[in-house]
Design an enzyme around this catalytic site. Structure first.
Site, PDB file in Angstrom:
ATOM      1  CB  SER A 143      -0.901   0.012   1.238  1.00  0.00           C
ATOM      2  OG  SER A 143      -1.778  -1.086   1.243  1.00  0.00           O
ATOM      3  CB  CYS A 187      -5.334  -0.825   5.960  1.00  0.00           C
ATOM      4  SG  CYS A 187      -3.908  -1.352   4.969  1.00  0.00           S
TER       5      CYS A 187
END
Length: 545
Positions: free
Chosen positions: A326, A497
């Site tokens: 990410s 996340c």
């Protein structure tokens, strides 16, 4: 889509069965009127094998005749084992249905044949050497950059984020100024790694091969569009460094092939047993390979009479894949760099070996040094659906312990930039967790600066700073009213996340609890409410197993 599922089902069927089916003209009608589906999925995720289930059902609705029952593979457990179990029942059923005589034994045939090259047979340009030799495109960088044509980005910053302890977390900045690549906060960057030199050298020793010998692997199926498993000709050193996955746990079909190269019956029988679908074989595979974290190097070290030729290993082992991270920055602040936040993977196995993550170990070794060219790494951008709401005034709640913070760092930069430029910005709430405040509180100064400026409401859990562990889920469960206020009353967005297997599941259950207790919904209504948020991209997860 239909033919690809058929191909998946048939790919490990014995070659004599496939040849017989072609000779008897069974394959063609099979593709048109009959169906068998084996799906690839992961039970960690909510929509487990939904595509395979849908395709199987739809084919039946359209009138296709089922040849064999639907198979569902679970990559969270052992997808190879799932497929073998399904296959062992599937192909005898096919043989019986179409009157194909079976010998009862599978033929171990190689897909590629080996061709070796003498030094005077090839030109230097035909062999790709050096640290950036994974793909031919590295030699001639041209836009657009993607999975088949990655960009060689300079590593201009590579620093340690942890302030103590025995773990390491890297902050890396990649220069993309000359690439014409664009990204958005929430996207991923794919990194092509290079295998550890020590493991490569060790494989050369264990197989008795000359790593600098130049070879090619040529597909024995002349009609196949895939002539080579990777660019050839090349050296074994380059193949093992850049193309072949040597740190993954070998699947059972690889062990079956390795058994043919054992001199000692004990080693051979052990490999054969682990490649079967018996309970004893499954248990041995679990303990010897999975629980002990043995890669191909470890297996050859411990089964000393197993001496496979290196070219066959290059054929058997899976291809080295890019690793996705990410992006932890916003292009609003950093349009010419991509930031990566990654924990360096390193752990001791039950056999006393030190296993290391392929990409993070390689990145840790590539730090900029004064007076030297910047290290380079092949990358490309993968677009994501993990996005901030279009309206900056929409409230958001983010849950990201550990390196799950990465995309939210970009989100915070984005929201701060909007505020500085005079836009109305809604409440921005972040739940972050780590072990110790004084060791692994990554980006502490930045987060506290955002908090002072009013850009974020911060909830931080330090799990091991007190006798009883406290995680982000504990903090979140104490704020059910806040959750419902954001997603139920103010039409806000909720983001997760991090770890898919435990953390994300726990957070989802807490959100469902908030919807029920604070939103006055039944359990069924809460589930439907959350599904609706997901379909509207108001409940988003960027998680991994």
């Amino acid at each position: 889509m239909f033919s690809s599922f058929i191909s998946l089902s048939l790919r490990n069927i014995p070659s004599y069965v496939i040849r017989s089916m072609y000779r008897k003209r069974i394959i063609s009608p099979l593709l048109k009127f009959q169906h068998m589906v084996f799906g690839l999925g992961n039970k960690t995720y909510e929509h487990f094998n939904s595509v395979a289930i849908y395709v199987d059902k739809r084919l039946e609705e359209l009138g296709a005749t089922r040849v064999f029952e639907l198979g569902l593979g679970d990559d969270d457990a052992n997808i190879e084992d799932d497929f073998i179990t399904w296959k062992e029942k599937f192909w005898p059923a096919v043989c019986e249905k179409y009157n194909i005589e079976s010998t009862g034994e599978e033929e171990l045939t190689r897909q590629f044949r080996l061709v070796t090259h003498a030094p005077d047979e090839i030109t230097p340009n035909e062999v790709f050497t050096g640290e950036i030799a994974r793909l031919h495109s590295f030699q001639n960088q041209r836009v657009p950059f993607d999975a088949k044509n990655p960009f060689l980005a300079q590593i201009i910053v590579n620093k340690e984020l942890h302030k103590g302890g025995d773990r390491s977390c890297l902050h890396i900045e990649l220069d993309i100024s000359n690439s014409k690549m664009r990204y958005e906060a929430g996207d991923h960057v794919a990194v092509y790694p290079i295998n550890d030199r020590g493991l490569v050298e060790r494989l050369g020793v264990l197989t008795g091969a000359d790593l600098d010998e130049v070879f090619s692997l040529i597909n024995t199926d002349q009609e196949s569009t895939k002539k080579n498993p990777f660019p050839c000709p090349t050296s074994y050193r380059t193949a093992l460094s850049h193309y072949v996955e040597i740190t993954a746990l070998p699947r059972t079909h690889i062990l079956r092939e390795l058994a043919e190269y054992c001199v000692e019956d004990e080693d051979k029988n052990k490999l054969l047993l682990m490649s079967t679908n018996s309970q004893e074989g499954k248990a041995l595979y679990q303990s010897f390979v999975v629980d002990s974290c043995r890669n191909i190097v470890h297996i050859l070290e411990d089964l000393k009479s197993c001496k496979p030729p290196l070219d066959h290993l290059c054929e058997l082992l899976p291809r080295l894949q890019p690793r996705y991270y990410s992006i932890s920055s916003s292009p609003k602040l950093y349009p010419e760099t991509v930031h990566v936040t990654a924990v360096v993977v390193k752990y001791e196995t039950p056999t006393g070996r030190l296993n290391k993550g392929v990409t993070t170990t390689w990145l840790a070794e590539n730090k900029p040094e004064p007076g030297k060219p910047f290290p380079r790494v092949p990358i490309y951008i993968r677009k994501s659906q993990f996005r901030l709401p279009l309206q900056t005034q929409t409230p958001v709640l983010m849950v990201g312990p550990g390196t799950g913070l990465a995309p939210f760092r970009g989100f915070l930069q984005e929201r701060s930039h909007a505020r500085i430029n005079g836009k109305e910005v809604g409440d921005t709430i972040l739940y972050f967790g780590c072990r110790h405040r004084d060791q692994d509180y990554i980006y502490q100064e930045e987060l506290e600066e955002f908090e002072r400026n009013g850009d974020v409401t911060l909830h931080v859990a330090f799990s091991r700073d007190q006798p009883k562990k406290v995680y982000v889920t504990h903090l979140l469960e104490n704020n059910l009213e806040q959750i419902w206020d954001v997603i139920g009353k103010r039409n806000g967005h909720f983001y997760i996340c991090g770890d898919a297997k435990n953390m994300a599941v726990d957070v989802r259950n807490i959100v469902l609890k908030a919807v029920q207790e604070k939103g006055g919904r039944s359990e069924t209504e809460a589930v439907q409410f959350l599904k609706k948020l997901e379909s509207m991209k108001k409940y988003s997860a960027d998680v991994w197993s």
